[in-house]
Design an enzyme around this catalytic site. Structure first.
Site, PDB file in Angstrom:
ATOM      1  N   GLY A   1       0.833  -1.216   0.000  1.00  0.00           N
ATOM      2  CA  GLY A   1       0.000   0.000   0.000  1.00  0.00           C
ATOM      3  C   GLY A   1       0.857   1.252   0.000  1.00  0.00           C
ATOM      4  O   GLY A   1       0.504   2.274   0.586  1.00  0.00           O
TER       5      GLY A   1
ATOM      6  N   LEU B   1       1.625   3.541  -2.098  1.00  0.00           N
ATOM      7  CA  LEU B   1       1.274   4.782  -2.800  1.00  0.00           C
ATOM      8  C   LEU B   1       0.216   5.594  -2.059  1.00  0.00           C
ATOM      9  O   LEU B   1      -0.291   6.587  -2.571  1.00  0.00           O
ATOM     10  CB  LEU B   1       0.782   4.464  -4.225  1.00  0.00           C
ATOM     11  CG  LEU B   1       1.815   3.771  -5.115  1.00  0.00           C
ATOM     12  CD1 LEU B   1       1.253   3.544  -6.517  1.00  0.00           C
ATOM     13  CD2 LEU B   1       3.105   4.581  -5.199  1.00  0.00           C
ATOM     14  N   GLY B   2      -0.154   5.168  -0.861  1.00  0.00           N
ATOM     15  CA  GLY B   2      -1.168   5.883  -0.088  1.00  0.00           C
ATOM     16  C   GLY B   2      -0.583   7.045   0.705  1.00  0.00           C
ATOM     17  O   GLY B   2       0.587   7.410   0.550  1.00  0.00           O
TER      18      GLY B   2
ATOM     19  N   ARG C   1      -2.070  -0.304  -7.077  1.00  0.00           N
ATOM     20  CA  ARG C   1      -2.061   0.702  -8.146  1.00  0.00           C
ATOM     21  C   ARG C   1      -0.658   0.747  -8.724  1.00  0.00           C
ATOM     22  O   ARG C   1       0.309   0.414  -8.052  1.00  0.00           O
ATOM     23  CB  ARG C   1      -2.397   2.093  -7.592  1.00  0.00           C
ATOM     24  CG  ARG C   1      -3.806   2.220  -7.093  1.00  0.00           C
ATOM     25  CD  ARG C   1      -4.067   3.640  -6.636  1.00  0.00           C
ATOM     26  NE  ARG C   1      -3.553   3.933  -5.309  1.00  0.00           N
ATOM     27  CZ  ARG C   1      -3.216   5.145  -4.871  1.00  0.00           C
ATOM     28  NH1 ARG C   1      -3.288   6.179  -5.671  1.00  0.00           N
ATOM     29  NH2 ARG C   1      -2.789   5.330  -3.627  1.00  0.00           N
TER      30      ARG C   1
ATOM     31  N   TYR D   1     -14.412  -0.941   9.548  1.00  0.00           N
ATOM     32  CA  TYR D   1     -12.999  -0.573   9.687  1.00  0.00           C
ATOM     33  C   TYR D   1     -12.490  -0.962  11.075  1.00  0.00           C
ATOM     34  O   TYR D   1     -11.447  -1.617  11.211  1.00  0.00           O
ATOM     35  CB  TYR D   1     -12.862   0.934   9.472  1.00  0.00           C
ATOM     36  CG  TYR D   1     -11.452   1.471   9.539  1.00  0.00           C
ATOM     37  CD1 TYR D   1     -10.511   1.149   8.562  1.00  0.00           C
ATOM     38  CD2 TYR D   1     -11.067   2.342  10.560  1.00  0.00           C
ATOM     39  CE1 TYR D   1      -9.231   1.673   8.607  1.00  0.00           C
ATOM     40  CE2 TYR D   1      -9.787   2.875  10.606  1.00  0.00           C
ATOM     41  CZ  TYR D   1      -8.876   2.534   9.629  1.00  0.00           C
ATOM     42  OH  TYR D   1      -7.602   3.055   9.674  1.00  0.00           O
TER      43      TYR D   1
ATOM     44  N   LYS E   1      -9.673  -3.676  12.397  1.00  0.00           N
ATOM     45  CA  LYS E   1      -8.484  -3.251  13.154  1.00  0.00           C
ATOM     46  C   LYS E   1      -8.340  -4.057  14.453  1.00  0.00           C
ATOM     47  O   LYS E   1      -7.242  -4.474  14.811  1.00  0.00           O
ATOM     48  CB  LYS E   1      -8.539  -1.746  13.436  1.00  0.00           C
ATOM     49  CG  LYS E   1      -8.326  -0.875  12.200  1.00  0.00           C
ATOM     50  CD  LYS E   1      -6.989  -1.158  11.523  1.00  0.00           C
ATOM     51  CE  LYS E   1      -6.738  -0.295  10.312  1.00  0.00           C
ATOM     52  NZ  LYS E   1      -5.556  -0.712   9.536  1.00  0.00           N
TER      53      LYS E   1
HETATM   54  N1  LIG Z   1      -4.092   7.938   7.289  1.00  0.00           N
HETATM   55  C1  LIG Z   1      -4.548   7.867   8.526  1.00  0.00           C
HETATM   56  O1  LIG Z   1      -4.996   8.880   9.090  1.00  0.00           O
HETATM   57  C2  LIG Z   1      -4.529   6.544   9.258  1.00  0.00           C
HETATM   58  C3  LIG Z   1      -4.860   6.524  10.618  1.00  0.00           C
HETATM   59  C4  LIG Z   1      -4.854   5.311  11.290  1.00  0.00           C
HETATM   60  C5  LIG Z   1      -4.484   4.142  10.641  1.00  0.00           C
HETATM   61  N2  LIG Z   1      -4.159   4.194   9.311  1.00  0.00           N
HETATM   62  C6  LIG Z   1      -3.827   2.921   8.667  1.00  0.00           C
HETATM   63  O2  LIG Z   1      -2.586   3.026   7.972  1.00  0.00           O
HETATM   64  C7  LIG Z   1      -2.614   2.233   6.782  1.00  0.00           C
HETATM   65  C8  LIG Z   1      -2.281   3.095   5.584  1.00  0.00           C
HETATM   66  O3  LIG Z   1      -3.145   4.203   5.582  1.00  0.00           O
HETATM   67  P1  LIG Z   1      -3.103   5.333   4.430  1.00  0.00           P
HETATM   68  O4  LIG Z   1      -3.674   6.547   5.038  1.00  0.00           O
HETATM   69  O5  LIG Z   1      -1.779   5.385   3.783  1.00  0.00           O
HETATM   70  O6  LIG Z   1      -4.193   4.732   3.450  1.00  0.00           O
HETATM   71  P2  LIG Z   1      -4.433   5.098   1.901  1.00  0.00           P
HETATM   72  O7  LIG Z   1      -5.848   4.760   1.596  1.00  0.00           O
HETATM   73  O8  LIG Z   1      -3.944   6.470   1.608  1.00  0.00           O
HETATM   74  O9  LIG Z   1      -3.464   4.060   1.182  1.00  0.00           O
HETATM   75  C9  LIG Z   1      -3.724   2.680   1.177  1.00  0.00           C
HETATM   76  C10 LIG Z   1      -3.040   2.078  -0.023  1.00  0.00           C
HETATM   77  O10 LIG Z   1      -3.375   0.695  -0.069  1.00  0.00           O
HETATM   78  C11 LIG Z   1      -3.545   0.351  -1.430  1.00  0.00           C
HETATM   79  N3  LIG Z   1      -4.368  -0.857  -1.519  1.00  0.00           N
HETATM   80  C12 LIG Z   1      -5.702  -0.973  -1.413  1.00  0.00           C
HETATM   81  N4  LIG Z   1      -6.073  -2.250  -1.606  1.00  0.00           N
HETATM   82  C13 LIG Z   1      -4.940  -2.955  -1.823  1.00  0.00           C
HETATM   83  C14 LIG Z   1      -4.660  -4.322  -2.094  1.00  0.00           C
HETATM   84  N5  LIG Z   1      -5.642  -5.235  -2.206  1.00  0.00           N
HETATM   85  N6  LIG Z   1      -3.377  -4.705  -2.257  1.00  0.00           N
HETATM   86  C15 LIG Z   1      -2.368  -3.789  -2.171  1.00  0.00           C
HETATM   87  N7  LIG Z   1      -2.579  -2.470  -1.957  1.00  0.00           N
HETATM   88  C16 LIG Z   1      -3.847  -2.075  -1.775  1.00  0.00           C
HETATM   89  C17 LIG Z   1      -4.189   1.557  -2.079  1.00  0.00           C
HETATM   90  O11 LIG Z   1      -3.980   1.569  -3.476  1.00  0.00           O
HETATM   91  C18 LIG Z   1      -3.492   2.716  -1.360  1.00  0.00           C
HETATM   92  O12 LIG Z   1      -2.372   3.169  -2.071  1.00  0.00           O
HETATM   93  C19 LIG Z   1      -4.018   1.615   6.738  1.00  0.00           C
HETATM   94  O13 LIG Z   1      -3.977   0.333   7.325  1.00  0.00           O
HETATM   95  C20 LIG Z   1      -4.833   2.538   7.607  1.00  0.00           C
HETATM   96  O14 LIG Z   1      -5.946   1.868   8.164  1.00  0.00           O
HETATM   97  C21 LIG Z   1      -4.175   5.363   8.618  1.00  0.00           C
END
Ligand SMILES: NC(=O)c1ccc[n+]([C@@H]2O[C@H](COP(=O)([O-])OP(=O)(O)OC[C@H]3O[C@@H](n4cnc5c(N)ncnc54)[C@H](O)[C@@H]3O)[C@@H](O)[C@H]2O)c1
Length: 331
Positions: A8, A10-11, A36, A149, A153
């Protein structure tokens, strides 16, 4: 030294974690992956693409053989498993979310068991629910979330505990609060307002917020979160008794407070509210503030950014890099 894989990548988090890992170790020791394909043009904020400096592999985490193949080929010793669907998206697509969030984690843990990898799992304040004490939420407390969600978790935290105790997989994790960053857009979470507000404030001096002005939630600036992830994975494992789900905190704020802090720096900024009932209901089920004393004691966690320091840095970075026109929003 064995390599590190980020799923993941690119997130919102991966975009900043990958360059940080490349700097901490070496670019050829880091493998970025996502479902992606990597975009090579610069991102909106004018920064180089997250993983441009290291190897990128396509991995759909719901496909175990794709994870296995990359872990074997690159001799991966540590996985930061970021791939997931976030809270607001998860409520729209609960069935798909279970498959991605739980199926993906299962596949990563199984691969880690077979190849001796350490695993970082990002849990969330979403792992708590309406029956959890909402102020100064303890490290160990009631966890009965009412969102898909949150369900994934809590189940993820437990699954990581199980792989650690049953198979000695070195799993570690953080209950991350809402993360504020300027490099990549947020991925459909309940705290996305705290990122959108800065872009809209700089661009239009105006923001319409989807949460009530008094909705108090825990937030953290991304540099603190990235440092926390790296420091936890580098910490002496013998000192960790809560390995898989440390509460961490930096600031506990409302949209009203954030708007005031922005208005103090961008005169003329105004906020109004158009409440999204779905995201408001999720926010109302989450803690208002978190007790992170276990993280501070066990591995020395300490945030560097409070509300004011975060606002100064966000506005400076977005104004410098994004080159957004400082004009009023068209009516
Ligand atoms: N951003 C926040 O505020 C926050 C807070 C608490 C926890 N988190 C956790 O941190 C992690 C990352 O969060 P983020 O904000 O970067 O999320 P995001 O949605 O920005 O990025 C998630 C990435 O996962 C990829 N993805 C989705 N399905 C996939 C699959 N089947 N295989 C591979 N890749 C896949 C997407 O393309 C995306 O690039 C997540 O587990 C999220 O629950 C985030």
């Amino acid at each position: 030294m064995r390599r590190t894989l980020v799923t993941g990548a690119l997130g919102q988090i991966g975009t900043e974690l990958v360059p940080a890992l490349c700097e901490r170790y070496a670019a050829d020791l880091v493998i970025a992956s996502d479902v992606r394909m990597r975009q090579m043009p610069p991102s909106e904020a004018g920064q180089p693409c997250s993983s441009a400096s290291c190897q990128f592999e396509y991995i759909d985490c719901t496909q175990p053989h794709q994870i296995l193949e990359v872990v074997r080929r690159y001799d991966i010793g540590m996985v930061y498993h970021l791939a997931a669907l976030l809270s607001a998206v998860a409520e729209e697509r609960p069935q798909i979310t279970w498959g991605v969030n739980m199926g993906g984690l299962w596949n990563v843990l199984e691969t880690a068991r077979q190849y001796g990898c350490a695993v970082f799992f990002p849990s969330s304040i979403g792992a708590f629910g309406p029956s959890t004490p909402r102020d100064d939420t303890p490290q160990t407390t009631i966890q009965r979330p009412t969102t898909m969600y949150g369900v994934t978790k809590v189940a993820g935290e437990l699954l990581c505990d199980y792989y650690a105790s049953r198979f000695s997989v070195d799993t570690r994790g953080l209950r991350l609060p809402g993360l504020i960053s300027y490099t990549a857009p947020p991925g459909g979470g309940t705290t996305d307002y705290a990122v959108e507000i800065f872009r809209q404030a700089i661009k239009y001096r105006h923001y319409t917020c989807f949460l009530r002005g008094d909705t108090q939630l825990d937030m953290m600036y991304m540099p603190d979160a990235i440092r926390a992830m790296c420091e936890l994975m580098e910490a002496d494992g013998d000192r960790l008794s809560n390995r898989n789900a440390f509460n961490i905190s930096a600031m506990s704020i409302t949209p009203d407070e954030l708007a005031s802090a922005i208005a103090a720096r961008l005169p003329g900024f105004e906020i109004d509210y158009d409440i999204d009932p779905s995201r408001q209901a999720i926010a109302d089920s989450w803690p208002r503030s978190i007790d992170d004393s276990a993280a501070r004691t066990e591995w020395g966690w300490k945030p560097a950014f409070d509300l004011n320091a975060m606002c100064d840095d966000m506005i400076e970075k977005l104004s410098t890099h994004a080159r957004l026109p400082k004009t009023r929003r068209p009516e």
